[in-house]
Design a protein around this motif. Structure first.
Motif, PDB file in Angstrom:
ATOM      1  N   LEU A 115      23.449 -16.315   9.731  1.00 44.01           N
ATOM      2  CA  LEU A 115      22.174 -16.694   8.968  1.00 44.01           C
ATOM      3  C   LEU A 115      21.885 -15.562   7.637  1.00 44.01           C
TER       4      LEU A 115
ATOM      5  N   ALA B  45      19.062 -23.123  14.590  1.00 46.50           N
ATOM      6  CA  ALA B  45      18.829 -22.130  13.569  1.00 46.50           C
ATOM      7  C   ALA B  45      19.720 -22.034  12.430  1.00 46.50           C
TER       8      ALA B  45
ATOM      9  N   ALA C 287      18.783 -23.131   8.614  1.00 41.77           N
ATOM     10  CA  ALA C 287      18.961 -22.348   7.521  1.00 41.77           C
ATOM     11  C   ALA C 287      19.818 -22.774   6.385  1.00 41.77           C
TER      12      ALA C 287
ATOM     13  N   ASN D  90      13.403 -22.462  11.469  1.00 40.38           N
ATOM     14  CA  ASN D  90      14.119 -21.420  11.796  1.00 40.38           C
ATOM     15  C   ASN D  90      13.574 -20.174  12.342  1.00 40.38           C
TER      16      ASN D  90
END
Lengths: 99, 166
Positions: free
Chosen positions: A13, B11, B15, B34
């Motif tokens: 991420l 997630a 993203a 997210n």
């Protein structure tokens, strides 16, 4: 287990957020990518708190959220001010202090 | 473990959509997805208070601010392509996976500490009560500094967004 898996997700991420900061030119999307990176760091903090059975990291996450809120407020204020001046929220249009 | 994998997939997908979707409004919506995924991770990690704060403050307050500004500015969707843009993009796509590789290497090579802390959780782990106790005892000065930071940010946002009469 979960404490070795989640930091890897957080690393992905974080990298996605970093790529976004590098390739997007819209100032609001850049701010959103910064939020993405801050959240990845929060996730790493939380999984280490779980692994080490220590709650100090929860306090750190609390402060990161505080700073993120302040950063979003000021950043969006800057975006609005720049938009009002130049009718654009493109980060490449704001290059007066570049060199 | 399966449900954690599903949440991780959602997630990462959201993203990617934040970064690569052209419309800022869609990016905001996927960023909220997210943030909710990360809040669910907090729940799995025994951080109930942070779960609530993540949903209320992040997915609620901060994202409302973003939605508001995106609506207010009415941005044109396409981003102009400047000279050097392609090189920067290519370098970003090389640097991103390198960053992931570096972080994963660091995470795999770190010392395992699970064995050193085999104990269970204390009864108050992750609750508002224990975080409050930490905040107002061990981290009191930092807490006050954070309050000053928030006041400064509030004043700064008002000053920056003010319309100048001249």
């Amino acid at each position: 287990m979960i404490t070795s898996f989640l930091p890897l997700v957080a690393a992905v991420l974080f990298a996605i957020g970093a790529i976004g900061v590098l390739i997007r030119r819209n100032a609001i999307v850049v701010l959103m990518c910064i939020e993405l990176m801050l959240n990845a760091v929060n996730l790493t903090f939380a999984s280490y708190a779980y692994e080490l059975r220590s709650m100090s990291a929860h306090v750190f996450i609390f402060f990161v959220m505080t700073v993120a809120a302040a950063e979003a407020a000021v950043g969006l204020g800057i975006v609005i001010a720049v938009f009002r001046k130049r009718q654009s929220a493109d980060v490449d249009d704001v290059n007066l202090m570049r060199w | 473990m399966l449900i954690i994998n599903v949440i991780a997939f959602v997630a990462i997908f959201s993203a990617l959509m934040v970064v690569f979707h052209r419309s800022p409004m869609v990016s905001v919506v996927f960023l909220i997805v997210n943030l909710v995924c990360i809040a669910l991770f907090f729940l799995f990690l025994h951080a109930q208070f942070l779960f609530a704060i993540q949903l209320i403050v992040y997915a609620g307050a901060i994202m409302v601010l973003f939605v508001f500004v995106v609506m207010l500015l009415n941005l044109r969707q396409e981003e102009e392509q400047r000279p050097g843009w392609r090189i920067q993009r290519a370098l970003a796509f090389v640097a991103g996976p390198l960053l992931v590789g570096a972080l994963w290497t660091a995470l795999w090579r770190r010392g395992r500490s699970s064995e050193a802390f085999p104990g269970g959780f204390s009864s108050g782990f992750g609750t508002a009560e224990d975080i409050g106790r930490l905040l107002f005892n061990d981290y009191l000065f930092q807490f006050e500094a954070a309050s000053v930071l928030l006041v400064v940010a509030m004043i700064g946002a008002v000053v920056l967004a003010r319309r100048r009469e001249s």
